[in-house]
Scaffold this active site. Structure first.
Site, short mmCIF file in Angstrom:
data_model
loop_
_atom_site.label_atom_id
_atom_site.label_comp_id
_atom_site.label_asym_id
_atom_site.label_seq_id
_atom_site.Cartn_x
_atom_site.Cartn_y
_atom_site.Cartn_z
N GLU A 138 6.75 -5.31 1.45
CA GLU A 138 5.59 -5.22 2.35
C GLU A 138 5.65 -6.31 3.42
O GLU A 138 5.51 -7.49 3.11
CB GLU A 138 4.29 -5.37 1.55
CG GLU A 138 3.05 -5.29 2.42
CD GLU A 138 1.77 -5.44 1.63
OE1 GLU A 138 0.71 -5.08 2.15
OE2 GLU A 138 1.83 -5.91 0.46
N ASP A 173 1.34 -1.03 5.23
CA ASP A 173 -0.01 -1.55 5.15
C ASP A 173 -0.60 -1.57 6.56
O ASP A 173 -0.19 -2.39 7.40
CB ASP A 173 -0.01 -2.95 4.55
CG ASP A 173 -1.41 -3.48 4.27
OD1 ASP A 173 -2.24 -3.46 5.21
OD2 ASP A 173 -1.67 -3.91 3.15
N GLN A 199 -1.36 1.64 2.64
CA GLN A 199 -2.60 0.93 2.36
C GLN A 199 -3.40 0.75 3.64
O GLN A 199 -2.85 0.82 4.74
CB GLN A 199 -2.31 -0.44 1.74
CG GLN A 199 -1.67 -0.36 0.36
CD GLN A 199 -1.35 -1.73 -0.22
OE1 GLN A 199 -1.06 -2.66 0.51
NE2 GLN A 199 -1.38 -1.84 -1.54
N GLU A 235 -7.18 -1.29 0.13
CA GLU A 235 -6.93 -2.69 -0.24
C GLU A 235 -7.74 -3.57 0.71
O GLU A 235 -7.19 -4.21 1.61
CB GLU A 235 -5.44 -3.03 -0.17
CG GLU A 235 -5.14 -4.38 -0.80
CD GLU A 235 -3.70 -4.83 -0.58
OE1 GLU A 235 -3.16 -5.53 -1.45
OE2 GLU A 235 -3.12 -4.50 0.47
#
Length: 253
Positions: A138, A173, A199, A235
């Site tokens: 990530e 993300d 996310q 998240e």
């Protein structure tokens, strides 16, 4: 569309098995977590079986947070610790049926970090392969984690190409990638073959995803139209009780 509750930020007032049950009761389709290791894997597996939900992912142990650690896998000289954390994460994921392990790179400016990270990711893929577990990396943003080794989607794509393992995938993300360049739909399209999980959170404060500079009510359906059919991972940090922040969940159904 389906949604996963990241229990690293949501329902944090509850023990992990109870948080899984609370996420199910709230209408989530799956869960994911950060560092579940203080909870016996059998208890997590039981809660997942009871609710019928999958655990989509968990993180490797970050190291000594008090000393500034935020992951170990790219830190030269700490390979033994990094590989122990990877083995721990894969074993916990296998015991709970978790689908992916996020291998945290760590904070470093050592010029050997890239080679160290690649070697540890190859080790992670070898550990995960017998269990059918995906390995995720990530890219973060430098505002939240200054000095993190993996910054930006282009860097992550180069790492994946260099390691050359089918099990290695990108954590897309939206919060971090908006801060490090934006243009999320176009970047998703370009990176789609590499993406293993998505996310989202509000930008710029990582709060309620229905507030901020990214219109997820517009973006997430378009990512789904691009072929993303797995749950999107929520998240974000609620301003108060998690239940009070979930208006978006029913609206975006």
């Amino acid at each position: 569309m389906r949604y996963s509750a990241n229990l690293g930020f949501l329902f944090t007032d509850l023990a992990l098995p109870d948080a899984i049950r609370a996420a199910h009761a709230a209408g989530f389709d799956a869960v994911e977590c950060h560092f579940p290791y203080a909870t016996p894997a059998a208890e997590v597996a039981a809660a997942l079986a009871q609710t019928g939900m999958a655990m989509l992912g968990l993180n490797t142990h970050p190291g000594d947070r008090g000393a500034g650690d935020f992951g170990l896998a790219a830190l030269p000289g700490r390979e033994e610790e990094a590989r122990a954390a990877i083995a721990q994460a894969v074993a916990y994921a296998a015991a709970t049926g978790t689908r992916a392990v996020h291998v945290m790179a760590g904070v470093t400016d050592d010029p050997r970090a890239g080679a160290t990270f690649a070697a540890n990711l190859a080790f992670a893929c070898d550990c995960a392969a017998p269990h059918g577990i995906t390995v995720l990396i990530e890219p973060l943003n430098p505002r939240d984690v200054p000095g993190y080794h993996l910054l930006g989607a282009d860097h992550a794509a180069r790492v994946i190409a260099d390691v050359g393992r089918d099990a290695l995938r990108l954590m897309f993300d939206c919060y971090h990638l908006q801060i490090t360049g934006g243009d999320l739909l176009m970047r998703f399209r370009a990176l789609r073959p590499l993406i293993g999980h998505v996310q989202f959170a509000g930008v710029p404060d990582r709060g309620d995803p229905s507030v901020g500079e990214v219109d997820y009510s517009w973006l997430l359906p378009r990512l789904a139209a691009e072929g993303w059919d797995a749950p999107f991972g929520a998240e974000y940090r609620p301003a108060g009780a998690t239940g009070d922040s979930l208006g978006w969940l029913s609206r975006w159904r």
